[in-house]
Design a protein around this motif. Structure first.
Motif, mmCIF file in Angstrom:
data_model
loop_
_atom_site.group_PDB
_atom_site.id
_atom_site.type_symbol
_atom_site.label_atom_id
_atom_site.label_comp_id
_atom_site.label_asym_id
_atom_site.label_seq_id
_atom_site.Cartn_x
_atom_site.Cartn_y
_atom_site.Cartn_z
ATOM 1 N N PHE A 259 -5.182 7.900 -5.730
ATOM 2 C CA PHE A 259 -6.173 7.286 -6.615
ATOM 3 C C PHE A 259 -7.180 8.325 -7.105
ATOM 4 C CE2 PHE A 259 -10.468 5.557 -7.028
ATOM 5 C CZ PHE A 259 -10.291 4.877 -8.214
ATOM 6 N N LYS B 268 0.835 -1.190 0.000
ATOM 7 C CA LYS B 268 0.000 0.000 0.000
ATOM 8 C C LYS B 268 0.876 1.247 0.000
ATOM 9 C CE LYS B 268 -4.167 1.759 2.044
ATOM 10 N NZ LYS B 268 -5.251 1.547 1.152
ATOM 11 N N LEU B 269 0.503 2.207 -0.814
ATOM 12 C CA LEU B 269 1.222 3.474 -0.898
ATOM 13 C C LEU B 269 0.743 4.422 0.197
ATOM 14 C CD1 LEU B 269 0.755 4.084 -4.713
ATOM 15 C CD2 LEU B 269 2.865 3.392 -3.611
ATOM 16 N N LYS B 270 1.628 5.311 0.621
ATOM 17 C CA LYS B 270 1.194 6.380 1.510
ATOM 18 C C LYS B 270 0.258 7.259 0.697
ATOM 19 C CE LYS B 270 5.241 6.686 4.443
ATOM 20 N NZ LYS B 270 6.319 7.547 4.938
ATOM 21 N N ALA C 223 -3.154 4.355 -8.921
ATOM 22 C CA ALA C 223 -2.485 5.216 -7.943
ATOM 23 C C ALA C 223 -0.975 5.188 -8.168
ATOM 24 C CB ALA C 223 -2.823 4.778 -6.522
ATOM 25 N N MET C 224 -0.431 4.017 -8.439
ATOM 26 C CA MET C 224 1.007 3.908 -8.705
ATOM 27 C C MET C 224 1.374 4.623 -10.006
ATOM 28 S SD MET C 224 2.105 0.142 -7.401
ATOM 29 C CE MET C 224 3.715 0.411 -8.040
ATOM 30 N N ALA D 277 1.406 8.293 -9.222
ATOM 31 C CA ALA D 277 2.520 8.640 -8.330
ATOM 32 C C ALA D 277 3.834 8.748 -9.107
ATOM 33 C CB ALA D 277 2.643 7.607 -7.216
ATOM 34 N N GLU E 214 -2.555 6.615 -0.553
ATOM 35 C CA GLU E 214 -3.065 5.912 -1.740
ATOM 36 C C GLU E 214 -4.453 6.386 -2.154
ATOM 37 O OE1 GLU E 214 -3.870 1.434 -3.429
ATOM 38 O OE2 GLU E 214 -2.197 1.749 -2.064
ATOM 39 N N HIS F 224 -5.121 0.362 -7.122
ATOM 40 C CA HIS F 224 -3.718 0.428 -6.712
ATOM 41 C C HIS F 224 -2.827 0.738 -7.909
ATOM 42 C CE1 HIS F 224 -0.138 -0.439 -4.376
ATOM 43 N NE2 HIS F 224 0.266 -1.244 -5.352
#
Length: 86
Positions: free
Chosen positions: A11, A3-5, A71-72, A75, A7, A68
């Motif tokens: 997203f 999980k990203l900070k 979101a990545m 990022a 997230e 996810h």
């Protein structure tokens, strides 16, 4: 899947960027009645089709994994010192 900070915020911004990307290409015009799930899947498939992101194995394509992945993707476009990455 790590999980990203931030997230959820990443997203949210990724969805806005994805909608802008898709509509900017002229391939879709999202309606206010379109569900977030429909937009999410469409944006994911378009980004994969355009070779902007690597596809997930078909058995892993689910809303959670696509969220996810988007979101990545978003990022990676941000500068290293962006507040959402801290």
């Amino acid at each position: 899947m790590k999980k990203l900070k931030n997230e959820a915020a990443l997203f949210k911004e990724a969805m806005l960027a994805g909608v802008k990307y898709a509509e900017g290409r002229g391939v879709v015009q999202f309606e206010a009645t379109d569900s977030a799930s429909e937009k999410l899947l469409y944006i994911y498939r378009l980004l994969v089709h355009d070779k902007v992101m690597q596809p997930l194995p078909e058995d892993q394509v689910a809303e959670k994994t696509i969220r996810h992945k988007l979101a990545m993707w978003y990022a990676k476009q941000l500068p290293k010192d962006h507040p959402l990455l801290k």
